[in-house]
Design an enzyme around this catalytic site. Structure first.
Site, PDB file in Angstrom:
ATOM      1  N   ASP A 180     -11.176 -40.942   9.203  1.00 26.58           N
ATOM      2  CA  ASP A 180     -10.388 -40.793  10.436  1.00 26.58           C
ATOM      3  C   ASP A 180     -10.633 -39.412  11.008  1.00 26.58           C
ATOM      4  OD1 ASP A 180      -7.979 -41.020  12.295  1.00 26.58           O
ATOM      5  OD2 ASP A 180      -7.671 -42.789  11.042  1.00 26.58           O
ATOM      6  N   HIS A 224      -4.191 -38.441  14.523  1.00 24.67           N
ATOM      7  CA  HIS A 224      -4.294 -39.826  14.057  1.00 24.67           C
ATOM      8  C   HIS A 224      -4.451 -39.894  12.539  1.00 24.67           C
ATOM      9  CE1 HIS A 224      -6.010 -43.942  13.823  1.00 24.67           C
ATOM     10  NE2 HIS A 224      -5.393 -44.151  14.968  1.00 24.67           N
ATOM     11  N   SER A 390      -3.920 -49.484  13.916  1.00 19.98           N
ATOM     12  CA  SER A 390      -4.338 -48.313  13.141  1.00 19.98           C
ATOM     13  C   SER A 390      -3.353 -47.993  12.037  1.00 19.98           C
ATOM     14  CB  SER A 390      -4.467 -47.087  14.052  1.00 19.98           C
ATOM     15  OG  SER A 390      -5.629 -47.150  14.835  1.00 19.98           O
TER      16      SER A 390
END
Length: 716
Positions: A180, A224, A390
């Site tokens: 990520d 994220h 996600s």
């Protein structure tokens, strides 16, 4: 055209640089510890785009048979080897010019299994919720408070995490990797469970200092990866939030630096590097909250390598709102996770499809913000409510870690089936089992703890399958290159939304092998068709087909797979075609064509220095309205992006020219419509856009599938 002097079998890229699948080589060892090695510094190259394909303009990803083949390819391409992944025999080569065009010449080289552009993937942005100034006073029931902030995702009506923890399943001893943007290893929720390593595959740099990692990673756009990690491993300490596997350890692997924007993904090659590194460094689960890959190539090889070494791979279904295949979620063996809301309904944005495994919370989930955003007046502070598949994916990763704590020897397929068979299947459109929106249901960690009291209760192991295809024809036997292979579970009800029957598909590699990792055991209908006309061109009736059955045995492995040999009665792709009109490279050698005629199939096949140019001549009268058409990739198939010139009787002056026919554009074939000014002999020059679109920078266009037919018509 000139005959190919190499007379070698080649792997050919699919349209727009997507190439035939290569399987992970059996030479990879289950105990491999060799990290990918960079020979040259990584640099951020210029990005290019063709259709929906985005790629690094001057980089090729090469699959190679051995080191000698790789070096020979780099020499032939006048390129530089940037990095290699020895475990899967994949390499990155930096070349001059556009890699999409250069790849066509690379495919002719001996020992090259594939040559493709270094594609760039994307990440669906997180969906943020409107929030009050403080998150603490949200209305929440007592069974949603596990640390400090409420988390409906973990309560008994959703993941049922506390029941698993009370039974001793906390993820202890299991390492997970998060591919990520850079996760914040210094965050109070995450620091206690950092495994002590972080990796940047682009730099080929391993970090063991949290301070150094944060200094190199912090950005206003990087959050994220921290969100994702916190849903898996946030420590249970009475502060902030807790992850579903609060005693598992985690390693961040940065595939999106997110320094200037939220989406700055490294290319597919570096994602593959990161996945192999994670496997070699002890990750038992790899989380992928991103999408945009393809069904073959270096990323698939890397995930096959991970699964071959006992590492479970999880991926988010995507946020497309549609029922469709997205990669990497649709790759064989991968656990694909969809997003559910607080009422255990599929969130509307969550991608659906036959390949979905299960659902997990993915709307308004309480997750941790990186410390480098704390105090930013434009951002929330320590924690935030976030939505997206996600975040259903890392919850799935965390539950997989609970299974692996209990049963460390569980295979990736067994982990998947434990999650599926214990899921709450009363949700979704089929309240008794599978549906394409929510898979086998909402994950239930407590039910896993209740059911998996002994590893003898694990489901049967999955299967690994290799289908080898050969072409059988009057010329003998050749490897089944460019063949499409489909495994379809028997009894499949096409289109049924409640049918869980598995369906897998992949093309073959240069050896004719199609590989399927960690799939459901059972009997399959096997469908084989070759060669892929999208690459080679030709008629449908020329494409040989085979229909049979295949048994996938529980317990077969990547190294000892179930094998099926298929003899396909068809002509193999012709990698050394003969042009019936050669030599016709100058006006003096031009071949005659008349009104109403269509030429035989011919080829544009050459090199940047001496690009193939095919000349034809015809006789016309003053006032003739002529239409000259090149039937190439758009109408005949194959790979030729044609370019057509109409020349005056002196064979020099250009009267008309065309790259792509139609206004608006129809396709990449070429068409000239013109009224002849005088009687005489005129010339048609057929070329490739690789030469004629930019004569100052010609690119190699040495593909045996650069086929075309020239059609000439008088229209008045």
């Amino acid at each position: 055209m000139r005959k190919n002097p190499h007379n070698l079998r080649r792997n050919l890229p699919k349209t727009l640089g997507v190439l035939a699948l290569t399987g992970l080589l059996a030479a990879c060892s289950q105990t491999s510890t060799v990290a990918p090695v960079a020979q040259q510094p990584a640099v951020v190259g210029e990005l290019a785009q063709s259709g929906n394909l985005k790629y690094v303009k001057n980089e090729l990803v090469i699959g190679y048979a051995d080191a000698a083949s790789l070096q020979a390819a780099a020499t032939a391409l006048k390129g530089t080897i940037v990095a290699t992944i020895p475990e899967i025999k994949s390499a990155l080569i930096r070349v001059d010019g556009d890699a999409l065009k250069v790849s066509r010449g690379a495919t002719k080289l001996s020992g090259i299994r594939y040559a493709t552009v270094n594609s760039v993937v994307t990440q669906d942005p997180a969906v943020r919720s409107l929030q009050p100034a403080s998150l603490t006073p949200q209305g929440a029931s007592a069974d949603q408070i596990f640390d400090q902030l409420p988390q409906y995702a973990l309560d008994p009506r959703h993941l049922n995490a506390k029941a698993a923890w009370d039974a001793g399943l906390t993820g202890k001893g299991v390492v997970v990797a998060v591919l990520d943007d850079p996760g914040d290893v210094s965050h109070p929720d995450l620091a206690p469970n950092w495994a002590g390593k972080a990796y940047n595959p682009f730099l080929n740099k391993v970090y063991t200092s949290a301070k150094e990692w944060v200094a190199d990673s912090k950005s206003s756009f990087a959050s994220h990866g921290t969100f994702v990690a916190s849903s898996i491993v946030a420590v249970r300490d009475g502060k902030g939030i807790v992850g579903v596997a609060p005693e598992a350890k985690w390693m961040p692997v940065v595939i999106n630096p997110a320094q200037k924007t939220e989406n700055e993904f490294y290319s597919s090659f570096y994602i593959a590097v990161g996945a192999v590194w994670a496997t070699n460094n002890g990750a038992r689960v790899i989380n992928n909250s991103w999408g945009g890959g393809v069904s073959f190539g270096a990323v698939k090889d890397a995930f096959d390598y991970a699964m071959a070494n006992g590492t479970t791979v999880v991926a988010s279904m995507g946020n497309s709102y549609h029922d469709e295949f997205q990669y990497p979620a649709a790759l064989p063996g991968i656990i694909a996770s969809g997003a559910l809301d607080g009422s255990n309904r599929r969130v509307t944005f969550s991608t659906s499809g036959r390949h979905i495994s299960s659902g997990a919370p993915g709307q308004d989930t309480m997750l941790a913000n990186p410390t480098w955003l704390w105090g930013d007046p434009k951002k929330p502070e320590t924690h935030e409510l976030i939505s997206g598949t996600s975040f259903s994916s890392p919850y799935t990763t965390g539950v997989a870690a609970l299974v692996l704590q209990k049963c460390p020897a569980a295979t990736p397929y067994q982990v998947r089936r434990v999650l599926e068979t214990t899921a709450n299947n009363t949700i979704g459109s089929n309240p008794t089992g599978f549906d394409r929106d929510t898979g086998w249901g909402a994950l239930n960690a407590g039910k896993i703890a209740q059911t998996l009291t002994d590893c003898a209760a694990l489901p049967a192991k999955g299967s690994n399958v290799v289908v080898n295809v050969k072409y059988i024809n009057g010329k003998g036997t050749q490897p089944g290159e460019l063949v499409d292979v489909i495994l379809r579970g028997q009894g499949l009800r096409a289109g049924a939304t409640d049918d869980p029957t598995p369906l897998y598909l992949t093309p073959t590699d240069a050896n004719g092998d199609a590989r399927f990792a960690e799939i459901a055991p059972g009997t399959y209908d096997l469908y084989v068709a070759g060669a892929d006309l999208g690459i080679t061109g030709g008629l449908t009736e020329d494409r040989g087909t085979f229909i049979g059955t295949l048994t996938a045995t529980s317990g077969s492995t990547y190294y000892t797979p179930d094998r099926k040999n298929v003899a396909l009665t068809a002509n193999a792709p012709d990698f050394n075609p003969v042009d019936p009109y050669e030599p016709n490279d100058t006006p003096a050698e031009a071949k005659t064509i008349a009104y109403g005629q269509t030429s035989q199939t011919a080829y544009i096949f050459g090199s940047p220095i001496s690009q193939d140019r095919d000349y034809f001549k015809f006789t016309g009268a003053a006032g003739d309205q002529i239409k000259a058409e090149v039937l190439a990739a758009g109408q005949l198939g194959g790979s030729l992006d044609s370019y057509l010139f109409l020349l005056s009787p002196d064979g020099v002056n250009v009267l008309a020219e065309n790259d792509d026919r139609g206004k608006p554009r129809i396709d990449s074939d070429s068409e000239v419509n013109f009224t002849l000014p005088a009687a005489g002999t005129y010339y048609l020059w057929v070329s490739s856009c690789n030469l004629s679109c930019d004569p100052a920078n010609p690119q190699d266009d040495d593909s045996p599938f650069n086929k075309y037919q020239l059609k000439l018509t008088k229209t008045n």
